[in-house]
Scaffold this motif. Structure first.
Motif, short mmCIF file in Angstrom:
data_model
loop_
_atom_site.label_atom_id
_atom_site.label_comp_id
_atom_site.label_asym_id
_atom_site.label_seq_id
_atom_site.Cartn_x
_atom_site.Cartn_y
_atom_site.Cartn_z
N PRO A 90 0.85 -1.08 0.08
CA PRO A 90 -0.01 0.01 -0.14
C PRO A 90 0.81 1.30 -0.09
O PRO A 90 1.97 1.28 -0.01
CB PRO A 90 -0.59 -0.18 1.29
CG PRO A 90 0.08 -1.01 2.08
CD PRO A 90 0.90 -1.89 1.21
N SER A 91 0.15 2.36 -0.20
CA SER A 91 0.53 3.77 -0.27
C SER A 91 -0.15 4.73 0.53
O SER A 91 -1.25 4.29 1.04
CB SER A 91 0.67 4.39 -1.61
OG SER A 91 1.24 5.58 -1.67
N THR A 92 0.64 5.63 1.23
CA THR A 92 -0.18 6.67 1.92
C THR A 92 0.32 8.11 1.48
O THR A 92 1.31 8.04 0.77
CB THR A 92 0.02 6.52 3.69
OG1 THR A 92 1.58 6.88 3.78
CG2 THR A 92 -0.30 5.08 3.99
N LEU A 93 -0.27 9.11 2.20
CA LEU A 93 0.21 10.24 1.85
C LEU A 93 1.84 10.71 1.97
O LEU A 93 2.32 11.56 1.41
CB LEU A 93 -0.56 11.45 2.52
CG LEU A 93 -1.90 11.88 1.85
CD1 LEU A 93 -2.88 12.61 2.63
CD2 LEU A 93 -2.08 12.25 0.68
N THR A 94 2.42 9.79 2.76
CA THR A 94 3.42 9.90 3.27
C THR A 94 4.67 9.73 2.05
O THR A 94 5.90 10.25 1.96
CB THR A 94 4.22 8.94 4.34
OG1 THR A 94 3.88 7.74 3.97
CG2 THR A 94 3.45 9.30 5.73
N LEU A 95 3.99 9.12 1.19
CA LEU A 95 4.99 8.83 -0.16
C LEU A 95 5.21 10.27 -1.09
O LEU A 95 6.13 10.33 -1.61
CB LEU A 95 4.27 7.90 -1.24
CG LEU A 95 4.90 7.67 -2.42
CD1 LEU A 95 6.24 6.79 -2.05
CD2 LEU A 95 4.16 6.51 -3.26
N SER A 96 4.42 11.19 -0.60
CA SER A 96 4.71 12.45 -1.40
C SER A 96 5.89 13.29 -0.80
O SER A 96 6.53 13.86 -1.43
CB SER A 96 3.43 13.44 -1.24
OG SER A 96 3.49 13.61 0.35
N ALA A 97 6.46 12.67 0.50
CA ALA A 97 7.73 13.34 0.87
C ALA A 97 8.82 12.74 0.10
O ALA A 97 9.84 13.27 0.32
CB ALA A 97 7.66 12.92 2.33
N ALA A 98 8.67 11.76 -0.51
CA ALA A 98 9.68 11.12 -1.44
C ALA A 98 10.48 12.11 -2.37
O ALA A 98 11.53 12.07 -2.54
CB ALA A 98 9.05 9.99 -2.01
N GLU A 99 9.77 12.84 -2.69
CA GLU A 99 10.23 13.95 -3.54
C GLU A 99 11.47 14.89 -2.88
O GLU A 99 12.17 15.17 -3.35
CB GLU A 99 9.06 15.02 -4.06
CG GLU A 99 8.01 14.38 -5.01
CD GLU A 99 8.48 13.96 -6.52
OE1 GLU A 99 9.58 14.66 -6.51
OE2 GLU A 99 7.73 13.22 -7.09
N PHE A 100 11.33 14.76 -1.71
CA PHE A 100 12.22 15.55 -0.87
C PHE A 100 13.28 14.80 -0.43
O PHE A 100 14.35 14.95 -0.71
CB PHE A 100 11.54 16.12 0.59
CG PHE A 100 10.52 17.13 0.26
CD1 PHE A 100 10.87 18.34 -0.32
CD2 PHE A 100 9.09 16.87 0.24
CE1 PHE A 100 9.91 19.43 -0.44
CE2 PHE A 100 8.35 17.85 0.01
CZ PHE A 100 8.40 19.03 -0.41
N PHE A 101 13.40 13.46 0.20
CA PHE A 101 14.29 12.61 0.53
C PHE A 101 15.03 12.08 -0.67
O PHE A 101 16.30 11.78 -0.44
CB PHE A 101 13.93 11.76 1.92
CG PHE A 101 13.15 10.73 1.14
CD1 PHE A 101 13.53 9.55 0.37
CD2 PHE A 101 11.65 10.65 1.75
CE1 PHE A 101 12.65 8.52 0.29
CE2 PHE A 101 10.92 9.38 1.26
CZ PHE A 101 11.49 8.65 0.65
N LEU A 102 14.31 11.92 -1.86
CA LEU A 102 15.17 11.29 -2.84
C LEU A 102 15.96 12.46 -3.59
O LEU A 102 16.86 12.25 -4.47
CB LEU A 102 14.23 11.27 -3.93
CG LEU A 102 13.27 9.59 -3.62
CD1 LEU A 102 12.50 9.34 -4.76
CD2 LEU A 102 14.30 8.41 -3.57
N VAL A 103 15.94 13.53 -3.35
CA VAL A 103 16.93 14.78 -3.87
C VAL A 103 18.06 14.49 -3.67
O VAL A 103 18.83 14.81 -4.67
CB VAL A 103 16.24 16.27 -3.13
CG1 VAL A 103 17.20 17.20 -3.48
CG2 VAL A 103 14.85 16.56 -3.95
#
Length: 256
Positions: A90-103
């Motif tokens: 599954p996924s949750t809204l926390t996946l949207s933070a991936a844009e930041f920690f993947l930078v």
């Protein structure tokens, strides 16, 4: 060998999640072992499969752990839908933070690919990744991990506008990151008998030839109803769309 299919389109509302779930269910009906991955922070696929948030890891936790070098226990993230008996992460809204920690992450485009090289992932015949409607770093991760790209396209004029963007991204990722990536095909969804729908289908077939699936998905309220009752269309014996998705799965097996 496991085949990884990314279901993607940068435009929302074209039937990506419905396609991911029902192609997965239809492949299981053909005797294949399938894992679905919700790669959209909105978590629509997870909700459709009856996911209830708990303390077990989701796809965003696996991504974060992989980036930070922490143990990545993929089996802990895999749930099984009670209604469909299909495995999913599954996924949750926390996946949207991936844009930041993947930078700042090392080899940030291939984090999902590294996760899907784990031994447990290799036990599946098909892994289907339901992508978010965006061309950002998560989209790049999905296509970097995939063997095949499946693009659902709504049979409406505006749906054609984003096709070139997706195709440009596909060609760039194939040329620079993932040379094994191939276009599995373009699936026409929400088709009806209007002149607009027919014109869109003709344009797609004229432009992309046999990359357009012969099978198509009709426009019907059955799709939204199946999400509400948390059952795939394929599992509903009276569903016309379910039979259409079975045809798509059979065609996909032939293409693969």
């Amino acid at each position: 060998m496991t085949k990884i299919i990314a279901v993607a389109n940068q435009k929302g509302g074209v039937g990506k999640t419905t396609t991911a779930i029902n192609v997965g269910a239809a492949l299981m009906k053909e005797g294949k072992k399938v894992l679905l991955i919700d790669f959209d922070p909105q978590g629509n696929l997870s909700a459709c499969l009856g996911y209830v948030p708990d303390d077990r890891p989701t796809i965003s936790d696996l991504m974060s752990n992989e980036v930070n070098g922490d143990p990545c226990v993929m089996t802990e993230a895999i749930r099984t839908s009670e209604n469909e008996n299909i495995d999913y992460i599954p996924s949750t809204l926390t996946l949207s933070a991936a844009e930041f920690f993947l930078v700042t992450a090392f080899s940030r485009e291939t984090v999902l690919r590294r996760i899907l090289t784990k031994e447990v992932a290799k036990s599946y015949d098909y892994i289907i990744v339901d992508c978010l409607p965006s061309l950002g770093i998560l989209f790049v991760n999905a296509l970097s991990a995939a063997d095949r790209l499946l693009i659902p396209v709504q049979a409406q004029k505006l749906a054609l506008d984003g096709m070139q963007l997706v195709m440009n991204a596909y060609h760039q990722i194939k040329a620079n990151i993932n040379p094994k990536l191939e276009l599995e095909g373009i699936l026409i969804t929400m088709a009806d008998r209007t002149n607009m729908s027919k014109a869109v289908e003709k344009t797609l077939r004229d432009t992309y030839g046999d990359k357009v699936f012969e099978s198509h998905i009709s426009k019907s309220v059955q799709a939204s109803n199946s999400s509400y009752i948390q059952k795939s269309l394929v599992s509903i014996s009276s569903s016309k769309l379910g039979r259409q998705y079975e045809d798509v799965a059979k065609e996909l097996l032939e293409r693969c």
